[in-house]
Design an enzyme around this catalytic site. Sequence first.
Site, PDB file in Angstrom:
ATOM      1  NE  ARG A  76      -7.858   4.632   9.021  1.00 34.69           N
ATOM      2  CZ  ARG A  76      -8.552   5.501   8.281  1.00 34.69           C
ATOM      3  NH1 ARG A  76      -8.690   6.763   8.678  1.00 34.69           N
ATOM      4  NH2 ARG A  76      -9.099   5.127   7.139  1.00 34.69           N
ATOM      5  CD  GLU A  99      -0.200   0.410  -7.822  1.00 34.90           C
ATOM      6  OE1 GLU A  99      -0.366  -0.215  -6.756  1.00 34.90           O
ATOM      7  OE2 GLU A  99      -1.144   0.793  -8.525  1.00 34.90           O
ATOM      8  CD  GLU A 135     -12.394   2.507   7.000  1.00 30.72           C
ATOM      9  OE1 GLU A 135     -12.561   2.331   8.204  1.00 30.72           O
ATOM     10  OE2 GLU A 135     -12.976   3.406   6.361  1.00 30.72           O
TER      11      GLU A 135
HETATM   12  N1  LIG Z   1     -12.405   4.970   3.512  1.00 31.01           N
HETATM   13  C1  LIG Z   1     -11.133   5.253   3.752  1.00 31.01           C
HETATM   14  O1  LIG Z   1     -10.641   5.228   4.899  1.00 31.01           O
HETATM   15  C2  LIG Z   1     -10.229   5.631   2.604  1.00 31.01           C
HETATM   16  C3  LIG Z   1      -8.974   6.165   2.900  1.00 31.01           C
HETATM   17  C4  LIG Z   1      -8.132   6.512   1.829  1.00 31.01           C
HETATM   18  C5  LIG Z   1      -8.548   6.313   0.518  1.00 31.01           C
HETATM   19  N2  LIG Z   1      -9.778   5.799   0.273  1.00 31.01           N
HETATM   20  C6  LIG Z   1     -10.242   5.628  -1.101  1.00 31.01           C
HETATM   21  O2  LIG Z   1      -9.200   5.094  -1.897  1.00 31.01           O
HETATM   22  C7  LIG Z   1      -9.288   5.607  -3.233  1.00 31.01           C
HETATM   23  C8  LIG Z   1      -7.978   6.261  -3.629  1.00 31.01           C
HETATM   24  O3  LIG Z   1      -6.895   5.394  -3.384  1.00 31.01           O
HETATM   25  P1  LIG Z   1      -6.264   4.489  -4.558  1.00 31.01           P
HETATM   26  O4  LIG Z   1      -6.286   5.218  -5.849  1.00 31.01           O
HETATM   27  O5  LIG Z   1      -4.980   3.971  -4.049  1.00 31.01           O
HETATM   28  O6  LIG Z   1      -7.359   3.305  -4.628  1.00 31.01           O
HETATM   29  P2  LIG Z   1      -7.286   1.938  -5.469  1.00 31.01           P
HETATM   30  O7  LIG Z   1      -8.463   1.162  -5.071  1.00 31.01           O
HETATM   31  O8  LIG Z   1      -7.017   2.197  -6.893  1.00 31.01           O
HETATM   32  O9  LIG Z   1      -5.964   1.199  -4.890  1.00 31.01           O
HETATM   33  C9  LIG Z   1      -5.889   0.884  -3.520  1.00 31.01           C
HETATM   34  C10 LIG Z   1      -4.943  -0.285  -3.328  1.00 31.01           C
HETATM   35  O10 LIG Z   1      -5.508  -1.425  -3.970  1.00 31.01           O
HETATM   36  C11 LIG Z   1      -4.540  -2.033  -4.815  1.00 31.01           C
HETATM   37  N3  LIG Z   1      -5.260  -2.715  -5.894  1.00 31.01           N
HETATM   38  C12 LIG Z   1      -5.699  -2.198  -7.058  1.00 31.01           C
HETATM   39  N4  LIG Z   1      -6.333  -3.140  -7.783  1.00 31.01           N
HETATM   40  C13 LIG Z   1      -6.288  -4.292  -7.055  1.00 31.01           C
HETATM   41  C14 LIG Z   1      -6.757  -5.626  -7.241  1.00 31.01           C
HETATM   42  N5  LIG Z   1      -7.409  -5.993  -8.345  1.00 31.01           N
HETATM   43  N6  LIG Z   1      -6.539  -6.542  -6.264  1.00 31.01           N
HETATM   44  C15 LIG Z   1      -5.877  -6.192  -5.142  1.00 31.01           C
HETATM   45  N7  LIG Z   1      -5.409  -4.947  -4.889  1.00 31.01           N
HETATM   46  C16 LIG Z   1      -5.609  -4.018  -5.848  1.00 31.01           C
HETATM   47  C17 LIG Z   1      -3.650  -0.896  -5.250  1.00 31.01           C
HETATM   48  O11 LIG Z   1      -2.404  -1.368  -5.675  1.00 31.01           O
HETATM   49  C18 LIG Z   1      -3.564  -0.089  -3.962  1.00 31.01           C
HETATM   50  O12 LIG Z   1      -2.567  -0.634  -3.124  1.00 31.01           O
HETATM   51  C19 LIG Z   1     -10.423   6.611  -3.214  1.00 31.01           C
HETATM   52  O13 LIG Z   1     -11.624   6.025  -3.653  1.00 31.01           O
HETATM   53  C20 LIG Z   1     -10.547   6.962  -1.741  1.00 31.01           C
HETATM   54  O14 LIG Z   1     -11.833   7.427  -1.386  1.00 31.01           O
HETATM   55  C21 LIG Z   1     -10.648   5.451   1.278  1.00 31.01           C
HETATM   56  O1  LIG Z   2      -8.533   9.524   2.628  1.00 31.54           O
HETATM   57  C1  LIG Z   2      -9.055   9.361   3.749  1.00 31.54           C
HETATM   58  C2  LIG Z   2      -8.182   9.038   4.910  1.00 31.54           C
HETATM   59  O2  LIG Z   2      -8.897   8.278   5.841  1.00 31.54           O
HETATM   60  C3  LIG Z   2      -7.514  10.272   5.431  1.00 31.54           C
HETATM   61  S1  LIG Z   2      -8.118  10.899   6.919  1.00 31.54           S
HETATM   62  O3  LIG Z   2      -8.246   9.778   7.874  1.00 31.54           O
HETATM   63  O4  LIG Z   2      -9.384  11.595   6.700  1.00 31.54           O
HETATM   64  O5  LIG Z   2      -7.058  11.876   7.375  1.00 31.54           O
END
Ligand SMILES: NC(=O)c1ccc[n+]([C@@H]2O[C@H](COP(=O)([O-])OP(=O)(O)OC[C@H]3O[C@@H](n4cnc5c(N)ncnc54)[C@H](O)[C@@H]3O)[C@@H](O)[C@H]2O)c1
Ligand SMILES: O=C[C@H](O)CS(=O)(=O)O
EC number: 1.2.1.24
Length: 432
Positions: free
Chosen positions: A108, A126, A203
């Site tokens: 995306r 990771e 996002e």
């Molecule tokens: N809005 C969207 O399109 C969307 C889509 C998918 C997930 N999400 C959100 O993501 C979260 C879940 O995913 P997650 O657990 O991987 O999120 P996260 O923020 O813990 O990690 C996301 C990424 O950031 C990296 N990261 C973590 N700490 C960092 C730092 N200090 N500096 C740089 N990079 C760092 C991680 O290694 C990972 O690759 C939920 O809040 C979900 O709502 C949003």
């Molecule tokens: O976690 C949210 C992602 O954007 C998945 S989806 O685009 O809603 O399929």
Amino acid sequence: MHRGGLLKSWASHIRQNKKDLATLMTYECGKPLPESLGEVEYGASFLDFYASECLRPNGLGGGTIIPTPFVKPPSVKNTRGTVMTYNEAVGVCGFITPWNFPLAMITRKVGPAIAAGCTSLVKPSELTPLTAMALEVLARRAGVPEGVFNVLTLGEEDTRRFGEVICTDDRVKKISFTGSTRVGKILLKQCAEGGIVKKASMELGGNAPFVVFSDADIDVAVKAAMASKFRNAGQTCVCSDRFLIHEDVEEEFLEKLVGEVKKIKVGDGMVAGVTMGPLISTKAREGVEEKVKEAVANGAEVLVGGERHEFGEQYYMPTVLKGVIKEDNIFKTETFGPVVASMTFSSDDEALDIIKSSSKTGLASYYCTQSADRMFNFSRRLEHGMVGVNEGIISSVVAPFGGVGESGIGREGNSSGMREYLEEKYVFVNHN
Ligand SMILES: NC(=O)c1ccc[n+]([C@@H]2O[C@H](COP(=O)([O-])OP(=O)(O)OC[C@H]3O[C@@H](n4cnc5c(N)ncnc54)[C@H](O)[C@@H]3O)[C@@H](O)[C@H]2O)c1
Ligand SMILES: O=C[C@H](O)CS(=O)(=O)O
């Protein structure tokens, strides 16, 4: 081969390896194989879409010729000149992506980036490195030149360092992050503290409200609720978290919803028929468990589930809670688990007040009604980037996906997603 051809070739290689990619994803993040197969197709669709965008006027090289706004006095032979605009690629991009959609969250971003003529450094979660590495292998097989799409699988300390570098190195012209609001704020702060203004897409986290009005078709509402709540065991950014049910239909809606929740089959995502897998970690399951316990302690009633699942450490039962209060953490913070946290309301204004006062997120929102007026006007009162009306699955390649407030900046997907990787240049040529 032009960039559009490369993207189509990459999409084709992804589809040819669909089963292996989906198996990898299920092993890495646990989602049931059918959901992983769906994500492979969803991810490939972004490459197809942006392959076409390359050729459109709002793509790279697209532009406009604009009549000069200046009035031409009779004595002057020609107009003062010609005004034109054209789009240019932003340049080198830094991407960081989450674990919950390990393939689609990369394509995306990388799809429109390549379409626009940008290169990218991608740091996947990771927790799901192998899917990202497989994507890179397939990109090279598809003919994407070395150095265009670069995956860096890093540990925790190097991840932080990578974030600092893409935020503060001025050779990186754009960052795009998908993940939690917490980390998104760290990155934006690093840009500012690094003394650099940088094009940034965020996002971030969700906490979607799901409103069932008194005039809703309850069967439609239940279907939408199941689709938006339990996908990926409730671990998507657009999952419904905060359920607001009009007091007149609470009993019917919850009774039918519980009936559907009881049909969910929890287990190993690789086993046929399983419709819900584990949470991403034991810690994540414990977090959901704590939130449910707090809500029950504050008076909520467990209609189904409400405890960890016997299948394993990372498993939690699909759960429906009734009588949650907006002060409960399970209501005011993103759940990222298979729990319906519900309460009642009596008027549109009350529902809006609860939604706005319980969270600053603004990604997805959903409501069910049969009123034409409400279908088109209630969405205008919601401070969210996306709204599903009588529908629980609203994500697609044509959707300008993104949020407002604490849910982010910018859009992905749709032609909107292309603009994130282009700079529009304005040129005035005085040819008198
Ligand atoms: N809005 C969207 O399109 C969307 C889509 C998918 C997930 N999400 C959100 O993501 C979260 C879940 O995913 P997650 O657990 O991987 O999120 P996260 O923020 O813990 O990690 C996301 C990424 O950031 C990296 N990261 C973590 N700490 C960092 C730092 N200090 N500096 C740089 N990079 C760092 C991680 O290694 C990972 O690759 C939920 O809040 C979900 O709502 C949003
Ligand atoms: O976690 C949210 C992602 O954007 C998945 S989806 O685009 O809603 O399929």
